[in-house]
Design a protein around this motif. Sequence first.
Motif, PDB file in Angstrom:
ATOM      1  N   ARG A 172      64.937 115.814  -6.555  1.00  0.00           N
ATOM      2  CA  ARG A 172      65.509 116.808  -7.567  1.00  0.00           C
ATOM      3  C   ARG A 172      64.568 116.334  -8.818  1.00  0.00           C
ATOM      4  NH1 ARG A 172      71.680 117.195  -6.653  1.00  0.00           N
ATOM      5  NH2 ARG A 172      71.700 118.888  -5.217  1.00  0.00           N
ATOM      6  N   PRO A 173      63.923 117.117  -9.745  1.00  0.00           N
ATOM      7  CA  PRO A 173      63.106 116.712 -10.711  1.00  0.00           C
ATOM      8  C   PRO A 173      63.669 115.634 -11.740  1.00  0.00           C
ATOM      9  CG  PRO A 173      63.259 119.350 -10.486  1.00  0.00           C
ATOM     10  CD  PRO A 173      64.303 118.631  -9.621  1.00  0.00           C
ATOM     11  N   ASN A 174      62.775 114.921 -11.842  1.00  0.00           N
ATOM     12  CA  ASN A 174      63.031 113.696 -12.710  1.00  0.00           C
ATOM     13  C   ASN A 174      64.151 112.694 -12.450  1.00  0.00           C
ATOM     14  OD1 ASN A 174      61.429 114.837 -14.816  1.00  0.00           O
ATOM     15  ND2 ASN A 174      63.101 116.360 -15.534  1.00  0.00           N
ATOM     16  N   ALA A 175      64.498 112.814 -11.128  1.00  0.00           N
ATOM     17  CA  ALA A 175      65.472 112.029 -10.269  1.00  0.00           C
ATOM     18  C   ALA A 175      64.925 110.648  -9.991  1.00  0.00           C
ATOM     19  CB  ALA A 175      66.136 112.682  -9.283  1.00  0.00           C
ATOM     20  N   PRO A 176      65.505 109.533  -9.946  1.00  0.00           N
ATOM     21  CA  PRO A 176      64.704 108.395  -9.590  1.00  0.00           C
ATOM     22  C   PRO A 176      64.426 108.186  -8.149  1.00  0.00           C
ATOM     23  CG  PRO A 176      67.228 107.787 -10.052  1.00  0.00           C
ATOM     24  CD  PRO A 176      66.745 109.370 -10.281  1.00  0.00           C
ATOM     25  N   PHE A 177      63.323 107.417  -7.988  1.00  0.00           N
ATOM     26  CA  PHE A 177      62.900 106.968  -6.561  1.00  0.00           C
ATOM     27  C   PHE A 177      62.523 105.666  -6.763  1.00  0.00           C
ATOM     28  CE2 PHE A 177      59.239 106.744  -3.792  1.00  0.00           C
ATOM     29  CZ  PHE A 177      59.793 106.659  -2.336  1.00  0.00           C
ATOM     30  N   TYR A 178      62.743 104.678  -5.781  1.00  0.00           N
ATOM     31  CA  TYR A 178      62.636 103.336  -5.751  1.00  0.00           C
ATOM     32  C   TYR A 178      62.113 103.196  -4.394  1.00  0.00           C
ATOM     33  CZ  TYR A 178      63.491  98.362  -5.023  1.00  0.00           C
ATOM     34  OH  TYR A 178      63.296  96.892  -4.691  1.00  0.00           O
ATOM     35  N   ILE A 179      60.942 102.334  -4.211  1.00  0.00           N
ATOM     36  CA  ILE A 179      60.249 102.045  -2.917  1.00  0.00           C
ATOM     37  C   ILE A 179      59.851 100.637  -3.013  1.00  0.00           C
ATOM     38  CG2 ILE A 179      58.124 102.660  -3.908  1.00  0.00           C
ATOM     39  CD1 ILE A 179      57.315 103.345  -0.874  1.00  0.00           C
ATOM     40  N   ALA A 180      60.080  99.801  -2.206  1.00  0.00           N
ATOM     41  CA  ALA A 180      59.890  98.216  -1.805  1.00  0.00           C
ATOM     42  C   ALA A 180      58.897  98.040  -0.545  1.00  0.00           C
ATOM     43  CB  ALA A 180      60.847  97.216  -1.926  1.00  0.00           C
ATOM     44  N   LEU A 181      57.932  97.371  -0.638  1.00  0.00           N
ATOM     45  CA  LEU A 181      57.036  97.154   0.509  1.00  0.00           C
ATOM     46  C   LEU A 181      56.580  95.723   0.467  1.00  0.00           C
ATOM     47  CD1 LEU A 181      54.765 100.286   0.011  1.00  0.00           C
ATOM     48  CD2 LEU A 181      56.567 100.047   1.805  1.00  0.00           C
ATOM     49  N   LYS A 182      55.892  95.270   1.544  1.00  0.00           N
ATOM     50  CA  LYS A 182      55.290  94.050   1.575  1.00  0.00           C
ATOM     51  C   LYS A 182      53.683  94.069   1.113  1.00  0.00           C
ATOM     52  CE  LYS A 182      58.343  91.616   4.895  1.00  0.00           C
ATOM     53  NZ  LYS A 182      58.454  90.758   6.085  1.00  0.00           N
ATOM     54  N   LEU A 183      53.332  92.939   0.372  1.00  0.00           N
ATOM     55  CA  LEU A 183      51.902  92.971  -0.329  1.00  0.00           C
ATOM     56  C   LEU A 183      51.212  92.454   0.878  1.00  0.00           C
ATOM     57  CD1 LEU A 183      52.626  91.494  -3.690  1.00  0.00           C
ATOM     58  CD2 LEU A 183      51.790  93.950  -3.219  1.00  0.00           C
ATOM     59  N   GLY A 184      49.999  92.952   0.835  1.00  0.00           N
ATOM     60  CA  GLY A 184      48.829  92.448   1.915  1.00  0.00           C
ATOM     61  C   GLY A 184      47.891  93.563   2.171  1.00  0.00           C
ATOM     62  N   LYS A 185      47.160  93.330   3.100  1.00  0.00           N
ATOM     63  CA  LYS A 185      46.271  94.407   3.790  1.00  0.00           C
ATOM     64  C   LYS A 185      46.312  94.460   5.086  1.00  0.00           C
ATOM     65  CE  LYS A 185      42.745  93.385   0.149  1.00  0.00           C
ATOM     66  NZ  LYS A 185      41.288  92.637   0.091  1.00  0.00           N
ATOM     67  N   GLY A 186      45.941  95.782   5.592  1.00  0.00           N
ATOM     68  CA  GLY A 186      46.167  96.074   7.292  1.00  0.00           C
ATOM     69  C   GLY A 186      47.342  96.314   7.529  1.00  0.00           C
ATOM     70  N   GLU A 187      47.453  96.237   9.021  1.00  0.00           N
ATOM     71  CA  GLU A 187      48.875  96.290   9.621  1.00  0.00           C
ATOM     72  C   GLU A 187      48.602  95.177  10.627  1.00  0.00           C
ATOM     73  OE1 GLU A 187      47.431 100.016  11.014  1.00  0.00           O
ATOM     74  OE2 GLU A 187      47.048 100.285   8.962  1.00  0.00           O
ATOM     75  N   ALA A 188      50.179  94.764  10.898  1.00  0.00           N
ATOM     76  CA  ALA A 188      50.393  93.671  11.923  1.00  0.00           C
ATOM     77  C   ALA A 188      51.613  93.646  12.522  1.00  0.00           C
ATOM     78  CB  ALA A 188      49.979  92.251  11.221  1.00  0.00           C
ATOM     79  N   ARG A 189      51.828  92.789  13.373  1.00  0.00           N
ATOM     80  CA  ARG A 189      53.228  92.476  13.824  1.00  0.00           C
ATOM     81  C   ARG A 189      53.809  91.076  13.469  1.00  0.00           C
ATOM     82  NH1 ARG A 189      55.330  96.372  17.167  1.00  0.00           N
ATOM     83  NH2 ARG A 189      53.970  98.012  17.890  1.00  0.00           N
ATOM     84  N   ASP A 190      54.963  90.827  13.182  1.00  0.00           N
ATOM     85  CA  ASP A 190      55.607  89.625  12.465  1.00  0.00           C
ATOM     86  C   ASP A 190      55.790  88.822  13.874  1.00  0.00           C
ATOM     87  OD1 ASP A 190      57.989  90.747  13.484  1.00  0.00           O
ATOM     88  OD2 ASP A 190      58.871  90.618  11.327  1.00  0.00           O
ATOM     89  N   ALA A 191      56.527  87.810  13.455  1.00  0.00           N
ATOM     90  CA  ALA A 191      57.130  86.709  14.853  1.00  0.00           C
ATOM     91  C   ALA A 191      58.018  87.574  15.539  1.00  0.00           C
ATOM     92  CB  ALA A 191      57.418  85.633  14.107  1.00  0.00           C
TER      93      ALA A 191
END
Length: 199
Positions: A131-150
Amino acid sequence: MSRPDPETLDVYNDKAAEYAESSERHLRQDPRLLQFIDACKQGGRVLDLGSGPGTASAVMATAGLKPLAMDASAEMIALADQLPGVDTRLASFDQLSGVDIYDGIWANFSLLHAPRTEFPRHLAALRQALRPNAPFYIALKLGKGEARDALRRYYTYYQEDELMDLLRSAGFAPHNCTTGESLGLDRVMARWISVACHG
């Protein structure tokens, strides 16, 4: 349309209980979650996108919000189903639709599993559902490209300026950015970024 990465889903299904325990320790008192709740309309309908076991949704429900925990992992949704005041939906990012539905959207370390080519489309769908003016929160990992973790989970990494440009292009107005480092499910320290926005 892209389907959720099968290997990533397998990890979350296999480790749902372990992930829930970790979320319980770290998310209950997360200041970013409390700030998001404060920014939402009292009693509002909110989306917890990529909710995992629903820990954030449970905190939102306790605060009087009406959360929908949405995740592509059946085992995670099974855990979220047990939480009072939390509605659930087993669904992928591609299944998000609707206009002006939510009084807030919380996307905490979820969209980092989407391919980079799909990310702008997902952001556009989220902006439309907010909705207009409603809050949006996003968290991601910093870095470059794409990869698979362990653990073989698929990740797309972003730089701060790239993420800010993508958010603004989708119609969001970022107003608070936080960076940090924490231990993940794979037992590796990783740098991350979180951004609070309004629609």
